[in-house]
Design a protein around this motif. Structure first.
Motif, PDB file in Angstrom:
ATOM      1  N   PHE A 205      -4.415  16.970 -17.954  1.00  0.00           N
ATOM      2  CA  PHE A 205      -3.161  17.063 -17.212  1.00  0.00           C
ATOM      3  C   PHE A 205      -3.479  16.874 -15.724  1.00  0.00           C
ATOM      4  O   PHE A 205      -4.456  17.421 -15.233  1.00  0.00           O
ATOM      5  CB  PHE A 205      -2.495  18.436 -17.391  1.00  0.00           C
ATOM      6  CG  PHE A 205      -2.289  18.853 -18.824  1.00  0.00           C
ATOM      7  CD1 PHE A 205      -1.905  17.936 -19.799  1.00  0.00           C
ATOM      8  CD2 PHE A 205      -2.478  20.177 -19.201  1.00  0.00           C
ATOM      9  CE1 PHE A 205      -1.707  18.328 -21.112  1.00  0.00           C
ATOM     10  CE2 PHE A 205      -2.284  20.579 -20.514  1.00  0.00           C
ATOM     11  CZ  PHE A 205      -1.900  19.649 -21.477  1.00  0.00           C
ATOM     12  N   CYS A 206      -2.613  16.167 -14.998  1.00  0.00           N
ATOM     13  CA  CYS A 206      -2.811  15.981 -13.553  1.00  0.00           C
ATOM     14  C   CYS A 206      -4.222  15.470 -13.260  1.00  0.00           C
ATOM     15  O   CYS A 206      -4.959  16.057 -12.459  1.00  0.00           O
ATOM     16  CB  CYS A 206      -2.571  17.283 -12.774  1.00  0.00           C
ATOM     17  SG  CYS A 206      -1.032  18.099 -13.149  1.00  0.00           S
ATOM     18  N   GLY A 207      -4.633  14.401 -13.930  1.00  0.00           N
ATOM     19  CA  GLY A 207      -5.995  13.872 -13.797  1.00  0.00           C
ATOM     20  C   GLY A 207      -6.243  13.220 -12.445  1.00  0.00           C
ATOM     21  O   GLY A 207      -5.333  13.139 -11.597  1.00  0.00           O
ATOM     22  N   PRO A 208      -7.477  12.757 -12.220  1.00  0.00           N
ATOM     23  CA  PRO A 208      -7.856  12.233 -10.898  1.00  0.00           C
ATOM     24  C   PRO A 208      -7.017  11.042 -10.450  1.00  0.00           C
ATOM     25  O   PRO A 208      -6.766  10.879  -9.250  1.00  0.00           O
ATOM     26  CB  PRO A 208      -9.329  11.847 -11.073  1.00  0.00           C
ATOM     27  CG  PRO A 208      -9.579  11.821 -12.540  1.00  0.00           C
ATOM     28  CD  PRO A 208      -8.590  12.751 -13.165  1.00  0.00           C
ATOM     29  N   ALA A 209      -6.559  10.215 -11.400  1.00  0.00           N
ATOM     30  CA  ALA A 209      -5.783   9.028 -11.011  1.00  0.00           C
ATOM     31  C   ALA A 209      -4.435   9.422 -10.404  1.00  0.00           C
ATOM     32  O   ALA A 209      -3.844   8.653  -9.647  1.00  0.00           O
ATOM     33  CB  ALA A 209      -5.585   8.112 -12.217  1.00  0.00           C
TER      34      ALA A 209
ATOM     35  N   ALA B 246      -6.373  18.115   7.209  1.00  0.00           N
ATOM     36  CA  ALA B 246      -6.039  18.670   8.528  1.00  0.00           C
ATOM     37  C   ALA B 246      -7.274  19.278   9.195  1.00  0.00           C
ATOM     38  O   ALA B 246      -7.338  19.403  10.414  1.00  0.00           O
ATOM     39  CB  ALA B 246      -4.945  19.724   8.386  1.00  0.00           C
ATOM     40  N   LEU B 247      -8.259  19.671   8.369  1.00  0.00           N
ATOM     41  CA  LEU B 247      -9.485  20.258   8.907  1.00  0.00           C
ATOM     42  C   LEU B 247     -10.598  19.219   9.015  1.00  0.00           C
ATOM     43  O   LEU B 247     -11.745  19.546   9.310  1.00  0.00           O
ATOM     44  CB  LEU B 247      -9.958  21.404   7.987  1.00  0.00           C
ATOM     45  CG  LEU B 247      -8.981  22.563   7.844  1.00  0.00           C
ATOM     46  CD1 LEU B 247      -9.411  23.482   6.704  1.00  0.00           C
ATOM     47  CD2 LEU B 247      -8.904  23.344   9.149  1.00  0.00           C
ATOM     48  N   GLY B 248     -10.254  17.943   8.738  1.00  0.00           N
ATOM     49  CA  GLY B 248     -11.260  16.893   8.804  1.00  0.00           C
ATOM     50  C   GLY B 248     -12.280  16.974   7.688  1.00  0.00           C
ATOM     51  O   GLY B 248     -13.453  16.648   7.879  1.00  0.00           O
ATOM     52  N   MET B 249     -11.857  17.438   6.522  1.00  0.00           N
ATOM     53  CA  MET B 249     -12.786  17.564   5.391  1.00  0.00           C
ATOM     54  C   MET B 249     -12.346  16.669   4.227  1.00  0.00           C
ATOM     55  O   MET B 249     -11.154  16.476   4.015  1.00  0.00           O
ATOM     56  CB  MET B 249     -12.842  19.020   4.926  1.00  0.00           C
ATOM     57  CG  MET B 249     -13.299  19.953   6.040  1.00  0.00           C
ATOM     58  SD  MET B 249     -13.556  21.613   5.442  1.00  0.00           S
ATOM     59  CE  MET B 249     -15.090  21.382   4.560  1.00  0.00           C
ATOM     60  N   PRO B 250     -13.330  16.134   3.467  1.00  0.00           N
ATOM     61  CA  PRO B 250     -12.968  15.257   2.353  1.00  0.00           C
ATOM     62  C   PRO B 250     -12.312  16.030   1.204  1.00  0.00           C
ATOM     63  O   PRO B 250     -12.634  17.203   0.974  1.00  0.00           O
ATOM     64  CB  PRO B 250     -14.314  14.668   1.906  1.00  0.00           C
ATOM     65  CG  PRO B 250     -15.352  15.603   2.421  1.00  0.00           C
ATOM     66  CD  PRO B 250     -14.788  16.277   3.639  1.00  0.00           C
ATOM     67  N   VAL B 251     -11.390  15.367   0.532  1.00  0.00           N
ATOM     68  CA  VAL B 251     -10.717  15.963  -0.628  1.00  0.00           C
ATOM     69  C   VAL B 251     -11.391  15.471  -1.907  1.00  0.00           C
ATOM     70  O   VAL B 251     -12.219  14.568  -1.875  1.00  0.00           O
ATOM     71  CB  VAL B 251      -9.220  15.580  -0.670  1.00  0.00           C
ATOM     72  CG1 VAL B 251      -8.506  16.099   0.569  1.00  0.00           C
ATOM     73  CG2 VAL B 251      -9.042  14.071  -0.804  1.00  0.00           C
ATOM     74  N   ALA B 252     -11.032  16.096  -3.048  1.00  0.00           N
ATOM     75  CA  ALA B 252     -11.447  15.583  -4.361  1.00  0.00           C
ATOM     76  C   ALA B 252     -10.181  15.222  -5.127  1.00  0.00           C
ATOM     77  O   ALA B 252      -9.169  15.920  -5.018  1.00  0.00           O
ATOM     78  CB  ALA B 252     -12.251  16.634  -5.121  1.00  0.00           C
ATOM     79  N   PHE B 253     -10.249  14.131  -5.907  1.00  0.00           N
ATOM     80  CA  PHE B 253      -9.043  13.639  -6.589  1.00  0.00           C
ATOM     81  C   PHE B 253      -8.477  14.656  -7.585  1.00  0.00           C
ATOM     82  O   PHE B 253      -7.293  14.617  -7.907  1.00  0.00           O
ATOM     83  CB  PHE B 253      -9.338  12.323  -7.301  1.00  0.00           C
ATOM     84  CG  PHE B 253      -9.552  11.174  -6.357  1.00  0.00           C
ATOM     85  CD1 PHE B 253      -8.573  10.842  -5.423  1.00  0.00           C
ATOM     86  CD2 PHE B 253     -10.718  10.433  -6.384  1.00  0.00           C
ATOM     87  CE1 PHE B 253      -8.762   9.784  -4.540  1.00  0.00           C
ATOM     88  CE2 PHE B 253     -10.909   9.376  -5.510  1.00  0.00           C
ATOM     89  CZ  PHE B 253      -9.937   9.053  -4.582  1.00  0.00           C
TER      90      PHE B 253
ATOM     91  N   VAL C 129     -10.681  20.653 -13.616  1.00  0.00           N
ATOM     92  CA  VAL C 129     -10.203  19.789 -14.692  1.00  0.00           C
ATOM     93  C   VAL C 129      -9.387  20.663 -15.633  1.00  0.00           C
ATOM     94  O   VAL C 129      -9.872  21.707 -16.088  1.00  0.00           O
ATOM     95  CB  VAL C 129     -11.406  19.202 -15.478  1.00  0.00           C
ATOM     96  CG1 VAL C 129     -10.922  18.290 -16.594  1.00  0.00           C
ATOM     97  CG2 VAL C 129     -12.341  18.453 -14.543  1.00  0.00           C
ATOM     98  N   VAL C 130      -8.119  20.284 -15.906  1.00  0.00           N
ATOM     99  CA  VAL C 130      -7.309  21.060 -16.855  1.00  0.00           C
ATOM    100  C   VAL C 130      -6.720  20.124 -17.909  1.00  0.00           C
ATOM    101  O   VAL C 130      -6.426  18.972 -17.634  1.00  0.00           O
ATOM    102  CB  VAL C 130      -6.149  21.824 -16.158  1.00  0.00           C
ATOM    103  CG1 VAL C 130      -6.679  22.848 -15.173  1.00  0.00           C
ATOM    104  CG2 VAL C 130      -5.182  20.878 -15.457  1.00  0.00           C
ATOM    105  N   GLY C 131      -6.562  20.660 -19.128  1.00  0.00           N
ATOM    106  CA  GLY C 131      -5.974  19.839 -20.182  1.00  0.00           C
ATOM    107  C   GLY C 131      -5.995  20.546 -21.515  1.00  0.00           C
ATOM    108  O   GLY C 131      -6.205  21.764 -21.595  1.00  0.00           O
TER     109      GLY C 131
END
Lengths: 298, 104
Positions: A29-33, A43-50, A55-57
């Motif tokens: 559910f709500c996968g990386p894509a 906003a803090l200048g930090m990288p996000v993860a997709f 991981v949920v499902g």
């Protein structure tokens, strides 16, 4: 020929899900894509993860339908931000609706993601409420701990609000982490660099011996899978009697061990002849010891 | 943070699967999301990196990747925590191997 061991500890969250569930049964559910990422980190200048580090499902384990969440310990120490928390909360709320045979939470976390402080704290409350709602609906919630981060902070409180906890020896369970205790109480009280002390205080063997976790397994995907299967479809009672029994157990424990300065003192008082040998025992020998202690008690 | 976008000629087949993910965002590490996309046969890459000033290096590493893996209609999206070019190439190869694997 020796078959290579499949380590739970070394696996990523996605590999853990793949390793525990029946082949090709997982639907995310709500996968990386979908790119549902943290609104706070940019906003803090930090990288996000997709996937915001979780991981949920849904899927099956030995043909039995479960919902599953797996925290990715490699992304920000598995810490819970707003989206990360909402994904776990949503999964647990879904469990109350669709009533799978279990919810499995693979926790690998330092607790709240401090970069998202208030949103992370709110998420903890929401996750705990949703876990209790799932349990109230009769769905057992099973926690497995065996990653690099252990299970700390608010998520340790969530874990202890669930039905069952499984951990490998590498797992740790505590509210405050070693560095936090050292910072607040001083190095004389707790030396966070002393790995053996950390494990004697928060490690899975100690937690198993004092009754806070329900199964200790080797760091092996198959061992985790078997232990989870053993608890699928087995909710623990969630009522006033169960709560009062838990409080009585905690009172007895405090009375029995309050003056112990070290895990070894607790283990000696439990009747273990050679407490110094406990940390080196493999999972089978350790479980034999637990069985002997429980047999001796009854 | 720096946001970079690149565009390359497609040279081969469309991927077998819808998407694949490789790697985890961490210090010196990155995640690569590779997806089938309708790009008129071209390939695109989007990079969000915590280290500024390496646009030309990214352009070359990604050009090398698309040259080695003949693909078309593919979008690569990267969240980077300061990985070295060697780690970037490794994760790209892992993601490409997975999205090309029709058996999984």
């Amino acid at each position: 020929m020796r078959v290579a061991r499949h380590s739970f500890y070394e696996a990523t969250a996605r590999r853990r899900v793949d390793g525990l569930l029946d082949q090709n049964s997982f639907r995310e559910f709500c996968g990386p894509a979908a790119r549902i990422v943290s609104p706070h980190l940019p906003a803090l200048g930090m990288p996000v993860a997709f996937d915001d580090g979780v991981v949920v499902g849904e899927g099956t384990i030995d043909g039995r339908k479960v919902l599953i969440a797996a925290q990715e310990g490699g992304f920000m120490g598995g810490a819970v931000g707003e989206v990360h928390g909402a994904k776990i909360t949503g999964l647990l709320e879904r469990a109350a609706d669709v009533k799978p045979e279990a919810v499995v939470l693979l926790l690998d976390t330092g607790g709240v993601r401090l970069h998202e402080a208030n949103a992370g704290l709110v998420a903890m409350g929401e996750i705990q409420r949703a876990a209790l709602s799932a349990r109230h609906a009769g769905v057992p919630v099973i926690v497995a701990i065996g990653g690099k981060n252990g299970c700390y902070g608010g998520m340790s409180i969530v874990a202890r609000s669930c039905d069952w906890i499984i951990a490998s020896e590498e797992g740790r369970l505590s509210i405050s982490g070693p560095e936090v205790i050292e910072t607040v109480e001083g190095i004389e009280e707790f030396d966070a660099q002393d790995r053996a002390l950390v494990w004697r205080t928060m490690g899975a063997k100690h937690r198993r011996l004092i009754g806070e976790i329900d199964a200790l397994v080797a760091d092996d995907m198959g061992a985790f899978r078997s232990a989870i299967l053993n608890f699928v479809g087995r909710p623990r009672p969630l009522d006033l009697d169960a709560l009062e029994a838990e409080h009585a157990m905690l009172s007895r424990r405090l009375e029995r061990f309050w003056d112990c300065a070290d895990g070894r003192d607790v283990w000696a008082r439990l009747g273990i002849n050679d407490p110094a040998a406990v940390p080196a025992l493999d999972a089978d020998s350790f479980n034999g010891l637990v069985g002997a202690l429980e047999g001796g008690r009854s | 943070m720096e946001h970079l976008e690149f565009d390359y000629d497609g040279t081969g087949a469309k991927p077998a699967r819808a998407f694949a993910l490789a790697g985890v965002v961490g210090s010196g590490n990155l995640e690569v999301l590779i997806e089938a996309a309708d790009l008129g046969g071209r390939c695109a890459a989007v990079v969000d990196t915590s280290v500024r000033g390496y646009g030309e290096t990214w352009r070359q590493v990604l050009a090398d990747f698309f040259a080695r893996h003949a693909m078309s209609d593919v979008r690569v999206s990267i969240n980077d925590g300061g990985a070295t070019p060697a780690v970037v190439s490794l994760r790209l190869d892992q993601a490409a191997a997975e999205i090309k694997d029709a058996s999984a």
